[in-house]
Write a protein that holds these residues in place. Structure first.
Motif, PDB file in Angstrom:
ATOM      1  N   TRP A   1      -3.563  13.478  21.160  1.00 42.93           N
ATOM      2  CA  TRP A   1      -2.589  13.710  19.927  1.00 42.93           C
ATOM      3  C   TRP A   1      -1.258  13.833  20.902  1.00 42.93           C
ATOM      4  CZ3 TRP A   1      -7.472  15.890  19.495  1.00 42.93           C
ATOM      5  CH2 TRP A   1      -7.937  15.678  18.413  1.00 42.93           C
ATOM      6  N   ALA A   2      -0.285  13.274  20.274  1.00 41.20           N
ATOM      7  CA  ALA A   2       1.075  13.209  20.877  1.00 41.20           C
ATOM      8  C   ALA A   2       1.790  14.613  20.969  1.00 41.20           C
ATOM      9  CB  ALA A   2       1.915  12.547  20.101  1.00 41.20           C
ATOM     10  N   ALA A   3       1.536  15.481  20.142  1.00 40.61           N
ATOM     11  CA  ALA A   3       1.918  16.705  20.006  1.00 40.61           C
ATOM     12  C   ALA A   3       1.388  17.565  21.371  1.00 40.61           C
ATOM     13  CB  ALA A   3       1.779  17.665  18.971  1.00 40.61           C
ATOM     14  N   CYS A   4       0.037  17.269  21.562  1.00 41.93           N
ATOM     15  CA  CYS A   4      -0.740  18.017  22.718  1.00 41.93           C
ATOM     16  C   CYS A   4      -0.142  17.597  24.127  1.00 41.93           C
ATOM     17  CB  CYS A   4      -2.254  17.837  22.706  1.00 41.93           C
ATOM     18  SG  CYS A   4      -2.895  18.490  21.133  1.00 41.93           S
TER      19      CYS A   4
ATOM     20  N   TYR B   1     -12.056  14.215  24.364  1.00 41.53           N
ATOM     21  CA  TYR B   1     -13.484  13.876  23.989  1.00 41.53           C
ATOM     22  C   TYR B   1     -14.082  13.002  25.043  1.00 41.53           C
ATOM     23  CZ  TYR B   1     -11.804  15.682  18.985  1.00 41.53           C
ATOM     24  OH  TYR B   1     -11.622  16.499  18.409  1.00 41.53           O
ATOM     25  N   THR B   2     -13.418  12.995  26.097  1.00 43.56           N
ATOM     26  CA  THR B   2     -14.063  12.115  27.136  1.00 43.56           C
ATOM     27  C   THR B   2     -13.694  12.546  28.643  1.00 43.56           C
ATOM     28  OG1 THR B   2     -14.023  10.043  28.202  1.00 43.56           O
ATOM     29  CG2 THR B   2     -12.031  10.629  27.308  1.00 43.56           C
ATOM     30  N   ALA B   3     -14.413  12.286  29.558  1.00 44.72           N
ATOM     31  CA  ALA B   3     -14.620  12.633  30.818  1.00 44.72           C
ATOM     32  C   ALA B   3     -13.882  11.674  31.962  1.00 44.72           C
ATOM     33  CB  ALA B   3     -16.023  13.155  31.376  1.00 44.72           C
ATOM     34  N   MET B   4     -13.905  10.614  31.212  1.00 38.02           N
ATOM     35  CA  MET B   4     -13.550   9.282  31.904  1.00 38.02           C
ATOM     36  C   MET B   4     -11.858   9.068  32.028  1.00 38.02           C
ATOM     37  SD  MET B   4     -16.194   8.741  33.560  1.00 38.02           S
ATOM     38  CE  MET B   4     -15.665   7.421  34.463  1.00 38.02           C
ATOM     39  N   GLU B   5     -11.367   9.437  30.907  1.00 37.97           N
ATOM     40  CA  GLU B   5      -9.692   8.856  30.865  1.00 37.97           C
ATOM     41  C   GLU B   5      -8.991  10.315  30.204  1.00 37.97           C
ATOM     42  OE1 GLU B   5      -7.507   5.440  28.476  1.00 37.97           O
ATOM     43  OE2 GLU B   5      -9.242   6.063  27.794  1.00 37.97           O
ATOM     44  N   TYR B   6      -7.942  10.331  31.332  1.00 42.40           N
ATOM     45  CA  TYR B   6      -7.201  11.618  31.179  1.00 42.40           C
ATOM     46  C   TYR B   6      -7.908  12.976  30.614  1.00 42.40           C
ATOM     47  CZ  TYR B   6      -3.941   7.787  30.952  1.00 42.40           C
ATOM     48  OH  TYR B   6      -3.127   6.433  31.199  1.00 42.40           O
TER      49      TYR B   6
ATOM     50  N   VAL C   1      -1.381  11.423  16.063  1.00 39.29           N
ATOM     51  CA  VAL C   1      -2.781  11.090  16.495  1.00 39.29           C
ATOM     52  C   VAL C   1      -2.390   9.828  17.268  1.00 39.29           C
ATOM     53  CG1 VAL C   1      -5.046   9.958  15.788  1.00 39.29           C
ATOM     54  CG2 VAL C   1      -4.011  12.037  14.634  1.00 39.29           C
ATOM     55  N   LEU C   2      -3.104   9.767  18.397  1.00 38.94           N
ATOM     56  CA  LEU C   2      -2.945   8.660  19.375  1.00 38.94           C
ATOM     57  C   LEU C   2      -4.536   7.980  19.524  1.00 38.94           C
ATOM     58  CD1 LEU C   2      -0.744  10.061  22.207  1.00 38.94           C
ATOM     59  CD2 LEU C   2       0.025   8.501  20.164  1.00 38.94           C
ATOM     60  N   ASP C   3      -5.327   8.872  19.486  1.00 41.36           N
ATOM     61  CA  ASP C   3      -6.696   8.142  19.874  1.00 41.36           C
ATOM     62  C   ASP C   3      -7.866   8.964  19.105  1.00 41.36           C
ATOM     63  OD1 ASP C   3      -9.353   7.303  20.697  1.00 41.36           O
ATOM     64  OD2 ASP C   3      -8.724   7.249  22.581  1.00 41.36           O
ATOM     65  N   THR C   4      -8.494   8.687  17.817  1.00 41.13           N
ATOM     66  CA  THR C   4      -9.192   9.365  16.971  1.00 41.13           C
ATOM     67  C   THR C   4     -10.516   9.558  17.689  1.00 41.13           C
ATOM     68  OG1 THR C   4      -9.826   7.520  15.798  1.00 41.13           O
ATOM     69  CG2 THR C   4      -8.210   9.000  14.893  1.00 41.13           C
ATOM     70  N   VAL C   5     -10.896   8.401  18.628  1.00 42.91           N
ATOM     71  CA  VAL C   5     -12.384   8.471  19.036  1.00 42.91           C
ATOM     72  C   VAL C   5     -12.049   9.207  20.451  1.00 42.91           C
ATOM     73  CG1 VAL C   5     -14.213   7.194  20.451  1.00 42.91           C
ATOM     74  CG2 VAL C   5     -12.799   6.116  18.421  1.00 42.91           C
TER      75      VAL C   5
END
Length: 356
Positions: free
Chosen positions: A234-237, A255-260, A226-230
């Motif tokens: 995920w590192a594996a992804c 879970y975001t459209a603004m970052e990656y 896990v890299l960012d729960t919000v």
């Protein structure tokens, strides 16, 4: 197929016409038949339903899962039709677009060959689970419209299965690289609460496809590191995407459209686009042909985000994703949607009640 619309002989479109496609499991013993066009095969027809019935002979461990395989096989319609030279297919379900070029038509390609391609490929590619195949192509308006309603009922029942799924409850996601024929650097990751952009590949469908073919276009992706729960990182992804996009994309936040944001190919049902003037987003679905507040039509927007390009603020989505608790959760969710066409607004009715 790189022809322009002026080079097209036969256009069948779920956008300006009616063009549902469906794979259905027939549990009783079905009589196998050759592909059968029903209706006109004239050059001006914009209605064409592709209806495939299959009777399986799955191994015992898969027998009870036969209906789960329908969406996985149905999505292959897109893949198989694109094998034909001079023929182009994009989209899914009842929102797809098929073109047969003038050159292909002059060389003898006819509507019935779409059925023959599906008949042969469904039998050969899935011989381990498919025993008999029936393929019908409907072009009579009354039949196509009736079948569209039947198909939509099937689609809705499939989508209902996703309501109880949660990203937190699983330890594996699934990939889909079926569209790398169009977008070599695109890798789609399907989550329980995020359906594929095309709208026809859910987490359950991708899992079923993986069970059918362990070395196919759907692979298991462990949810590890896990890299960012919000934001949903995920590192594996990231490692899987980096490897399978050939290094073109290295990070994704689900879970975001603004970052990656997750990349897209071109088969998405709708597009999410940031509107800086109102600090919000707009959503435009494929069926909408008008201008958006962003000053671009759906087609223009699609050209900006398709092909596996990662464009912050722009993202292809499946319609079912709008009803997800995880819909751009890190960016505000539905509360930040400032505009969408009227027909798109009907998809969000009761969503907040469903979440809670």
């Amino acid at each position: 197929m790189n022809e322009t619309k002026h080079d097209v002989k036969l256009p069948y479109s779920g956008r300006t016409g009616v063009s549902p496609e469906m794979v259905r499991t027939v549990m009783e013993r079905a009589r196998e038949t050759k592909p059968c066009p029903l209706g006109t095969s004239g050059t001006c027809c914009r209605l064409c339903a592709r209806w495939c019935s299959i009777a399986g002979h799955c191994a015992k461990r898969l027998r009870k899962r036969e209906p789960d395989f329908e969406p996985a096989l149905e999505r292959r319609i897109y893949h198989f039709i694109n094998y034909a030279h001079g023929v182009w297919h994009i989209g899914q379900r009842d929102v797809n677009w098929v073109r047969i070029s003038k050159d292909a038509y002059q060389q003898g390609f006819r509507l019935r060959y779409l059925g023959e391609i599906l008949y042969v490929k469904l039998r050969s590619e899935f011989a381990n689970i498919v025993g008999r195949v029936q393929v019908y192509l409907y072009t009579r308006e009354d039949q196509v419209l009736a079948l569209r309603e039947v198909a939509r009922d099937y689609y809705a029942r499939r989508d209902v299965r996703l309501a109880a799924l949660r990203d937190e409850a699983v330890d594996t996601f699934y990939s889909c690289v079926l569209c790398q024929t169009f977008a070599p650097n695109h890798v789609c990751i399907v989550l329980p609460e995020r359906v594929g952009f095309c709208g026809s590949v859910s987490w359950l469908d991708a899992r079923a496809a993986y069970e059918i073919d362990l070395h196919g276009c759907n692979q298991s992706v462990p949810k590890g590191g896990v890299l960012d729960t919000v934001g949903g990182g995920w590192a594996a992804c990231n490692e899987f995407i980096r490897e399978n996009s050939r290094g073109a994309n290295e990070r994704v936040k689900f879970y975001t459209a603004m970052e990656y944001p997750l990349t897209a190919c071109g088969c998405f049902e709708a597009i999410l686009c940031v509107v800086p003037e109102c600090s919000g987003f707009l959503i435009v679905n494929r069926e909408y042909t008008g201008m958006t507040p962003a000053g671009m039509t759906f087609s223009t927007l699609a050209g900006s985000i398709g092909g596996g390009v990662q464009t912050p603020g722009f993202m292809g989505i499946g319609k079912a994703y709008l009803a997800s608790r995880k819909f751009i959760a890190a960016t505000g969710g539905l509360a930040w949607i400032a505009w969408m066409p009227t027909d798109g607004q009907t998809l969000t009715k009761g969503v907040h009640h469903q979440w809670h």
